[in-house]
Scaffold this motif. Structure first.
Motif, short mmCIF file in Angstrom:
data_model
loop_
_atom_site.label_atom_id
_atom_site.label_comp_id
_atom_site.label_asym_id
_atom_site.label_seq_id
_atom_site.Cartn_x
_atom_site.Cartn_y
_atom_site.Cartn_z
N LEU A 106 0.83 -1.20 0.00
CA LEU A 106 0.00 0.00 0.00
C LEU A 106 0.86 1.25 0.00
CD1 LEU A 106 -2.75 -1.07 2.52
CD2 LEU A 106 -3.03 -0.57 0.10
N GLU A 107 1.92 1.20 0.79
CA GLU A 107 2.79 2.37 0.88
C GLU A 107 3.51 2.65 -0.43
OE1 GLU A 107 4.00 3.18 5.40
OE2 GLU A 107 5.25 1.72 4.40
N MET A 108 3.70 1.60 -1.21
CA MET A 108 4.35 1.80 -2.51
C MET A 108 3.42 2.52 -3.48
SD MET A 108 6.29 -1.76 -3.23
CE MET A 108 7.33 -1.23 -4.59
N GLN A 168 -5.17 6.22 -9.95
CA GLN A 168 -4.02 5.87 -9.11
C GLN A 168 -3.96 6.74 -7.87
OE1 GLN A 168 -1.10 3.79 -10.64
NE2 GLN A 168 -0.76 3.50 -8.45
N ASP A 169 -4.25 8.03 -8.04
CA ASP A 169 -4.11 8.95 -6.92
C ASP A 169 -4.97 8.58 -5.74
OD1 ASP A 169 -2.17 10.28 -8.11
OD2 ASP A 169 -3.32 12.09 -8.61
N ASP A 170 -6.14 8.01 -6.06
CA ASP A 170 -7.02 7.56 -4.98
C ASP A 170 -6.29 6.63 -4.05
OD1 ASP A 170 -9.14 8.97 -5.83
OD2 ASP A 170 -10.53 7.24 -5.83
N TYR A 171 -5.54 5.72 -4.71
CA TYR A 171 -4.80 4.74 -3.92
C TYR A 171 -3.66 5.42 -3.18
CZ TYR A 171 -7.19 0.53 -5.18
OH TYR A 171 -8.13 -0.46 -5.28
N ARG A 172 -3.01 6.35 -3.85
CA ARG A 172 -1.88 7.03 -3.21
C ARG A 172 -2.33 7.77 -1.96
NH1 ARG A 172 2.30 7.54 -7.53
NH2 ARG A 172 2.48 5.31 -7.85
N LYS A 173 -3.49 8.41 -2.06
CA LYS A 173 -3.97 9.19 -0.92
C LYS A 173 -4.26 8.29 0.26
CE LYS A 173 -5.94 13.13 -3.31
NZ LYS A 173 -6.78 12.74 -4.47
N LEU A 187 9.58 13.40 6.83
CA LEU A 187 9.10 12.91 5.54
C LEU A 187 8.70 14.10 4.66
CD1 LEU A 187 6.92 9.80 6.51
CD2 LEU A 187 9.10 9.81 5.28
N GLU A 188 8.05 15.05 5.28
CA GLU A 188 7.60 16.23 4.54
C GLU A 188 8.79 16.99 3.97
OE1 GLU A 188 4.81 19.61 6.12
OE2 GLU A 188 3.94 17.61 6.52
N ILE A 189 9.82 17.16 4.81
CA ILE A 189 11.02 17.88 4.36
C ILE A 189 11.65 17.17 3.17
CG2 ILE A 189 13.35 18.61 5.01
CD1 ILE A 189 12.32 18.87 7.90
N ILE A 190 11.75 15.83 3.26
CA ILE A 190 12.38 15.08 2.17
C ILE A 190 11.51 15.14 0.92
CG2 ILE A 190 13.15 12.79 1.41
CD1 ILE A 190 13.95 12.23 4.27
N GLU A 191 10.21 15.00 1.10
CA GLU A 191 9.32 15.11 -0.06
C GLU A 191 9.47 16.48 -0.72
OE1 GLU A 191 5.29 13.29 -0.67
OE2 GLU A 191 5.44 13.03 1.51
N ASN A 200 12.83 12.93 -11.81
CA ASN A 200 11.78 12.05 -12.33
C ASN A 200 11.76 10.76 -11.52
OD1 ASN A 200 10.02 10.50 -13.78
ND2 ASN A 200 11.35 10.31 -15.59
N LEU A 201 10.63 10.50 -10.85
CA LEU A 201 10.56 9.32 -9.98
C LEU A 201 10.04 8.09 -10.72
CD1 LEU A 201 9.24 10.89 -6.67
CD2 LEU A 201 11.57 10.26 -7.26
N ASP A 202 9.90 8.15 -12.02
CA ASP A 202 9.42 7.02 -12.82
C ASP A 202 8.09 6.49 -12.29
OD1 ASP A 202 11.91 7.13 -14.17
OD2 ASP A 202 12.81 5.89 -12.59
N GLY A 203 7.23 7.42 -11.89
CA GLY A 203 5.90 6.99 -11.46
C GLY A 203 5.81 6.48 -10.04
N LEU A 204 6.92 6.51 -9.29
CA LEU A 204 6.85 6.06 -7.90
C LEU A 204 6.23 7.16 -7.05
CD1 LEU A 204 10.42 4.51 -7.51
CD2 LEU A 204 8.25 3.32 -7.87
N SER A 205 5.58 6.73 -5.97
CA SER A 205 4.98 7.71 -5.09
C SER A 205 6.08 8.42 -4.31
CB SER A 205 3.98 7.01 -4.15
OG SER A 205 4.29 7.25 -2.81
N SER A 206 5.97 9.75 -4.22
CA SER A 206 7.06 10.50 -3.58
C SER A 206 7.09 10.22 -2.08
CB SER A 206 6.94 12.00 -3.85
OG SER A 206 5.82 12.53 -3.18
N ARG A 207 5.94 9.89 -1.51
CA ARG A 207 5.95 9.55 -0.09
C ARG A 207 6.72 8.26 0.15
NH1 ARG A 207 3.37 10.43 4.92
NH2 ARG A 207 3.24 8.50 6.11
N TRP A 208 6.51 7.33 -0.77
CA TRP A 208 7.22 6.05 -0.61
C TRP A 208 8.73 6.25 -0.73
CZ3 TRP A 208 9.87 2.56 -4.09
CH2 TRP A 208 10.15 1.31 -3.49
#
Ligand SMILES: Nc1nc2c(ncn2[C@@H]2O[C@H](COP(=O)(O)OP(=O)(O)O)[C@@H](O)[C@H]2O)c(=O)[nH]1
Ligand SMILES: [Mg+2]
Lengths: 794, 103
Positions: A106-108, A168-173, A187-191, A200-208
């Motif tokens: 889920l976190e991914m 996808q965003d629904d899941y990310r949220k 986490l916020e600072i790193i994001e 470019n994160l290649d579609g990975l969630s930035s939180r992950w």
């Protein structure tokens, strides 16, 4: 029609992924390997309500931390070729630990659908799960399933298709776990830093990604640093890690793991209700016997013994059938084609070579079936549990157990996947030792060699000898491990974390699929590599042919024999000329093949003579045929027999001279200097050289060598019969050869894998040298001791 | 006598030499079959600590010793409802809050 959806099945080992995969895809599946590694990759397709779905069975993992090869593969797949939906198969009877992986998925930011599998087992244990509540708490669809009975799978597919449509965003949220103010702040600072770098994160969630950076994940760090120019980000991540470590007095990855379990506990409390049961599970009751201190080891040995009985005795009728089949195929081709190189290639090269290997297919299949039963019931893990203490004493590891088992701990494995299985081992030294000794185990390719020699020389003790060989190969592997660990690779041992899954009754379908896949791999190997090798070896043993000068003495001898024979007055009456002799030989050939229409109707004299010859060679008195033959015919028949024997001796000598002259023969003869003390002659040496490519080739080559040496081709006995009657072959020699084959040089494929897994040619060469020297010394010991004590030399 | 794990705890700030918690806990390896208790802390190298936690050995979790293997090692546990085996020396890196209680 809509585009094909890709659905990945993930889950803990034994959660039921493969069962669900098989149920969904049925026969429309394909087994291969993940790129560059030999971890099994199963893919299949299905169509549901007009929607085509491509299903991938990911390796079973407890987490996605990149701790083991399986985790690396599963994670790579989800990160690099994101499936439309990930179905996470969780074991409802073991929910808490299974949800850890779900939370990671889920976190991914993957679109997860949870299959709450083994729901029947959970219910049986009084575990009541509020499915809608669980779904709400996790923020993803949850479907109860029973993979074994196929219940809930329609709904699962339906839900997966629906999930693929959701944005996808629904899941990310829904990446819902909040780790508390301090962690969230970092986490916020790193994001923020990530966003600022506009990488470019290649579609990975930035939180992950931020989470992984806080956890100090090496995979992600390497991935990002490859992109360059992110020094600021990494500095920030380091600072955050240091800050959090300071606050919590422990590393962030530990804190986060703790928090995830905290979240899971919370969710469990609100959705799972456990009806009070102090009942001990059936599995545990079974284990009071099966892993009992005293009974456990006894049962373990009995189980191993049963596996052998099953494999060898069980498969015997089928093995015989296969052998007979290949034999008649050989005869068929032999009769259909004119004598010559091509026929020789087909019969001696292809049919004898490949047939010798394929003939053992039933045996291999039985063995794989036995192993599948051990794996699917859960007994395999108990074997590792009970034997770990022993293995550790030799500088090995619990995971080595698995690797050695797969390599042939139960005879019939293969060192190639076995060596691959060592990737789960993190300790480099123990892993390397396991890789180096895995080829000493009794792999499936050695089985045909053993079976041949045991069948020929120990026909009444087949199972017992095989049983003994298992112990010997373990002993040799352990001894080698101990020595290597004490010398070239010394150092302390690594952790051992092994789950004992509940005992389950395996399904016939699951067992058959498992067995079939592995057996098919064996057949494919026999069909390709072995075919090529058989042809090369045939050529080695055919060319160059004997020069006319070298052949002359033999031909002259035959001519003299023939002339003398025809001079015999009794013979003269029946066979007045060389042409008549030829006529008679052809007549007899037709008789043997059954192509002579009416026995001797056209040539009564030949018929009479043939009858007497045959009854003489069968050891019957000529009268037994009914009519008393004329004395001159009896005399002629006796002369004919003597002539045949003398002639075939000369022809054998000629064949032998030819073989010795070929490339293969010359290599074999040269090697006799080395193998003399072991009792191996040049033909055995040629076979052993062939075994460098693949061990089963030893049988194929012996088959070729001895069938080429055969003069009277229509009297072809089985190879084991041949060896038994071959002068010089004794049970002791057979056993010496078995020991040598068990230990010497790993096959070509294994060497390639050792090179890849150890990363060094050095270790590959080491493996070749040490195994061959070791084999030589052991074989020498066996042969010398046996000869002195005169065991098995009669 | 220095505890064997202290060296491995170099990466574990809570367990550095001075503040080492090992002396406050009871080693899981001291539990007899049939005894149980709750986890206080995991020691050992970082990979091992993390793997153990991922497998459910988190602080406050109840662990029960089911049995020892025929040669007394490894040891079988029940944690979070499933069966796991660890070697004795790994089990000694898992610190429990109290001595083993009969289950
Ligand atoms: N009772 C029950 N057994 C199941 C269920 N699903 C799978 N199994 C059994 O669980 C065992 C492990 O399943 P498998 O598919 O090999 O697990 P994998 O390791 O995740 O691929 C097999 O013996 C299956 O027959 C289920 O829903 N109920
Ligand atoms: Mg599976």
């Amino acid at each position: 029609m809509r585009r094909t959806l890709t659905v990945a099945l993930s889950g803990n080992p034994n959660a039921g992924k493969t069962t669900i995969f098989n149920a969904i895809t049925g026969a429309r599946q394909h087994v291969g390997n993940w790129p560059g590694v030999t971890v099994e990759k199963k893919e299949g397709t299905t169509t549901y309500n007009g929607q085509k779905i491509h299903v991938v069975d990911l390796p079973g993992t407890y987490s996605l931390t990149a701790y083991s090869l399986e985790e690396i593969i599963a994670r790579k797949f989800i990160v690099e070729s994101p499936p439309d939906v990930v179905i996470d198969v969780v074991d409802a009877s073991n929910l808490e630990r299974n949800l850890y992986l779900a939370v990671q998925l889920l976190e991914m930011g993957a679109k997860v659908v949870i299959a709450l599998n083994m729901i029947d087992v959970a219910q049986g244990r009084g575990i009541k799960i509020d499915v809608p509540k669980l779904s709400e708490l996790l923020g993803v669809p949850v479907v109860s399933t029973n993979g074994k009975k196929g219940i809930g799978l329609d709904e699962l597919l339906q839900t997966a298709i629906a999930a693929s449509d959701a944005p996808q965003d629904d899941y990310r949220k829904r990446s819902f776990i909040r780790y508390g103010a301090e962690v969230e702040e970092e986490l916020e600072i790193i994001e923020g830093s990530l966003a600022a770098s506009s990488v470019n994160l290649d579609g990975l969630s930035s939180r992950w990604v931020a989470l992984k950076l806080v956890e100090g994940d090496t995979e992600i760090t390497e991935r990002l640093s490859a992109k360059g120019g992110l020094d600021g980000l990494f500095k920030q991540a380091e600072a955050s890690r240091a800050h959090l470590t300071d606050i919590f007095e422990d590393t962030p990855e530990i804190i986060l793991t703790d928090a995830r379990y905290g979240f899971i506990s919370g969710a469990m409390k609100r959705s799972v209700h456990l009806e009070a049961t102090d009942r001990v599970h059936l599995s545990q009751t079974i284990d009071t016997v099966l892993t009992n201190r005293l009974l456990g080891p006894v049962i373990l040995l009995s189980v191993l013994y049963l596996v052998y009985m099953f494999t060898f005795q069980g498969s015997e009728p089928l093995v015989k059938l296969f052998e007979a089949g290949f034999k008649s195929l050989g005869n068929l081709v032999e009769n259909a084609l004119p004598e010559g190189l091509f026929r020789s290639l087909l019969v001696s090269g292809v049919i004898h070579g490949v047939g010798g290997v394929l003939g053992f297919t039933p045996l291999i299949a039985f063995m794989f079936l036995a192993i599948a039963i051990l794996e699917d019931t859960g007994y395999m893990a108990r074997i590792a549990f009970m034997l770990d203490r022993v293995l550790r004493g030799f500088g090995l590891h619990g995971a080595s157990m698995l690797a050695l088992m797969v390599s042939g701990g139960l005879a019939g494995g293969c060192a190639v996947p076995g060596i691959m299985a060592t990737r789960t081992m993190k300790e480099p030294k123990e892993r390397l030792v396991t890789i180096l000794v895995a080829p000493l185990m009794n792999c499936g390719a050695k089985l045909p060699v053993y079976a041949l020699l045991i069948g020929a020389f120990f026909p009444d003790k087949k199972a017992q000898i095989m049983f003994l060989l298992t112990f010997v190969s373990w002993g040799m592997a352990l001894l080698a491990a101990k020595v290597i660990r004490a010398t070239v690779l010394s150092g302390p041992s690594a952790p051992f974390v092994l789950e004992l899954p509940p005992y389950r009754v395996p399904t016939a379908k699951g067992l058959l699929i498992h067995t079939w896949e592995r057996t098919w791999m064996y057949i494919k190997k026999a069909g390709t590599v072995i075919l090529a090798v058989s042809i090369v070896l045939w050529a080695m043993m055919t060319f160059p042919s004997l020069s006319p000068e070298a052949a002359k003495p033999f031909d002259e001898k035959v001519a003299t024999l023939t002339a003398d024979f025809l001079k015999d007055p009794a013979v003269r009456q029946v066979l007045p000329s060389e042409e008549a002799l030829g006529e008679f030989e052809r007549f007899r050939e037709r008789l043997t093949r059954g192509t002579e229409p009416e026995f001797g109707a056209n040539s009564p004299l030949f018929g009479e003579l043939a009858l007497v010859v045959d009854s003489q060679s069968a050891g019957l008195s000529p009268e037994s045929t009914g009519k008393k033959p004329r004395p001159e015919i009896v005399q002629a028949a006796e002369a004919y027999q003597a002539f045949r024997t003398a002639k075939s001796t000369v022809e054998s000598e000629k064949q032998m001279a030819h073989l010795r002259n070929t490339i293969g023969g010359r290599i074999g003869i040269w090697l006799e200097r080395v193998t003399g003390p072991l009792g191996f002659d040049w033909r055995t040496n040629v076979a052993l050289v062939g075994g460098f490519v693949a061990k089963e080739v030893v049988v194929a080559t012996l088959g070729t060598a001895y069938s080429l040496g055969e003069v009277d081709t229509h009297q072809s006995e089985g190879l084991s019969e041949r060896l038994r009657h071959e002068p010089g072959w004794t049970p002791l020699l057979a056993f010496t050869l078995i020991m040598f084959v068990m230990l010497y040089n790993p096959c070509f494929t294994t060497l390639v894998v050792i090179r890849r897994e150890s990363g060094k040619w050095r270790w590959t060469v080491f493996a070749m040298v040490y195994t061959t020297v070791f084999a030589y010394l052991v074989a020498l010991l066996v042969h010398t001791v046996g000869s002195i004590l005169r065991i098995g030399v009669a | 006598m220095p505890l064997p794990h202290t060296e491995k705890c170099a990466n574990c700030p809570a367990l550095d030499d001075e503040n080492c918690l090992a002396n406050q806990g009871v080693k899981l390896s001291s539990y007899r079959p049939g005894q149980k208790g709750t986890i206080f802390q995991i020691c050992g190298d970082p990979d091992f600590r993390r793997r153990m936690m991922e497998m459910g050995f988190v602080r406050g979790t109840e662990v029960m010793v089911v049995k020892y293997a025929p040669l007394s090692d490894p040891i079988e546990f029940i944690v979070k409802g499933y069966h796991l085996t660890l070697r004795r020396d790994q089990a000694s890196d898992i610190l429990m809050s109290e001595p083993g209680q009969a289950a």
